[in-house]
Design a protein around this motif. Structure first.
Motif, PDB file in Angstrom:
ATOM      1  N   THR A 195      45.932 118.480 -45.211  1.00 29.40           N
ATOM      2  CA  THR A 195      46.655 118.067 -46.424  1.00 29.40           C
ATOM      3  C   THR A 195      45.876 118.840 -47.434  1.00 29.40           C
ATOM      4  O   THR A 195      45.107 119.017 -47.680  1.00 29.40           O
ATOM      5  CB  THR A 195      45.970 116.444 -46.378  1.00 29.40           C
ATOM      6  N   ALA A 232      45.490 125.991 -39.280  1.00 29.45           N
ATOM      7  CA  ALA A 232      46.722 125.419 -39.928  1.00 29.45           C
ATOM      8  C   ALA A 232      46.959 125.831 -41.304  1.00 29.45           C
ATOM      9  O   ALA A 232      46.007 126.491 -41.769  1.00 29.45           O
ATOM     10  CB  ALA A 232      46.422 123.837 -39.825  1.00 29.45           C
ATOM     11  N   TYR A 237      50.849 124.584 -37.783  1.00 29.80           N
ATOM     12  CA  TYR A 237      49.667 124.218 -36.778  1.00 29.80           C
ATOM     13  C   TYR A 237      49.717 125.292 -35.612  1.00 29.80           C
ATOM     14  O   TYR A 237      50.537 125.552 -35.041  1.00 29.80           O
ATOM     15  CB  TYR A 237      49.341 122.799 -36.234  1.00 29.80           C
ATOM     16  N   LYS A 297      47.502 120.986 -32.332  1.00 33.66           N
ATOM     17  CA  LYS A 297      48.805 120.002 -32.634  1.00 33.66           C
ATOM     18  C   LYS A 297      48.290 118.598 -32.092  1.00 33.66           C
ATOM     19  O   LYS A 297      47.773 118.563 -31.099  1.00 33.66           O
ATOM     20  CB  LYS A 297      50.064 120.654 -32.180  1.00 33.66           C
ATOM     21  N   THR A 315      44.771 117.439 -38.606  1.00 33.15           N
ATOM     22  CA  THR A 315      45.649 117.149 -39.940  1.00 33.15           C
ATOM     23  C   THR A 315      45.184 117.878 -41.252  1.00 33.15           C
ATOM     24  O   THR A 315      44.248 117.734 -41.698  1.00 33.15           O
ATOM     25  CB  THR A 315      45.864 115.575 -39.914  1.00 33.15           C
ATOM     26  N   GLN A 322      41.481 117.297 -41.336  1.00 34.21           N
ATOM     27  CA  GLN A 322      40.625 116.386 -40.460  1.00 34.21           C
ATOM     28  C   GLN A 322      40.767 116.639 -39.100  1.00 34.21           C
ATOM     29  O   GLN A 322      42.051 116.834 -38.520  1.00 34.21           O
ATOM     30  CB  GLN A 322      41.548 115.054 -40.670  1.00 34.21           C
ATOM     31  N   ARG A 327      35.485 116.103 -40.712  1.00 35.21           N
ATOM     32  CA  ARG A 327      36.587 116.401 -41.780  1.00 35.21           C
ATOM     33  C   ARG A 327      35.859 117.556 -42.856  1.00 35.21           C
ATOM     34  O   ARG A 327      34.830 117.390 -43.090  1.00 35.21           O
ATOM     35  CB  ARG A 327      36.636 115.151 -42.678  1.00 35.21           C
ATOM     36  N   ILE A 376      54.094 122.364 -43.321  1.00 33.06           N
ATOM     37  CA  ILE A 376      52.883 122.722 -42.582  1.00 33.06           C
ATOM     38  C   ILE A 376      53.112 123.198 -41.186  1.00 33.06           C
ATOM     39  O   ILE A 376      54.138 123.392 -40.710  1.00 33.06           O
ATOM     40  CB  ILE A 376      52.243 121.151 -42.341  1.00 33.06           C
TER      41      ILE A 376
END
Length: 114
Positions: A70, A49, A59, A64, A68, A81, A19, A57
């Motif tokens: 955020t 991303a 990617y 994909k 993730t 992440q 992360r 969003i």
């Protein structure tokens, strides 16, 4: 002027997770298109991303379903992440803020061993 400070990354085995976080020091964070890019040895920097201030969003096809992105506009933070990591994900990862100007973080190494 915006300063981006990244944290996270490191060494992980294939299939593992990591992360990243990126904190933006400056004003008007919510107006910036925030993103993560990566550059592997001998290759050009590529998009991983992006996320708009409103949460739209995008990617890269290669990540994909595994990565993730955020953002928290109240904390001037964007995170990435990364799950199900593969050796081909090995690269230096950069946080990016794009507005009238383009800003980059310092870059953080990710190494995925097979």
């Amino acid at each position: 002027q915006v300063q981006l400070v990244e944290s996270g990354g490191g060494l992980v085995q294939a299939g593992g997770s990591l992360r990243f976080s990126c904190v933006a020091f400056g004003s008007a964070f919510r107006f910036f298109l925030m993103g993560w890019y990566r550059q592997a040895p001998g290759k050009q920097r590529e998009l991983v991303a992006t996320i708009t201030g409103g949460g739209s969003i995008n990617y890269a096809d290669s990540v994909k379903g595994r990565f993730t992105i955020t953002r928290d506009n109240a904390k001037n933070t964007v995170t990435l992440q990364m799950n199900s990591l593969k050796p081909e994900d090995t690269a230096v990862y950069y946080c990016n803020a794009r507005g009238l100007e383009n800003y980059w973080g310092q870059g953080t190494q990710v190494t995925v061993s097979s």
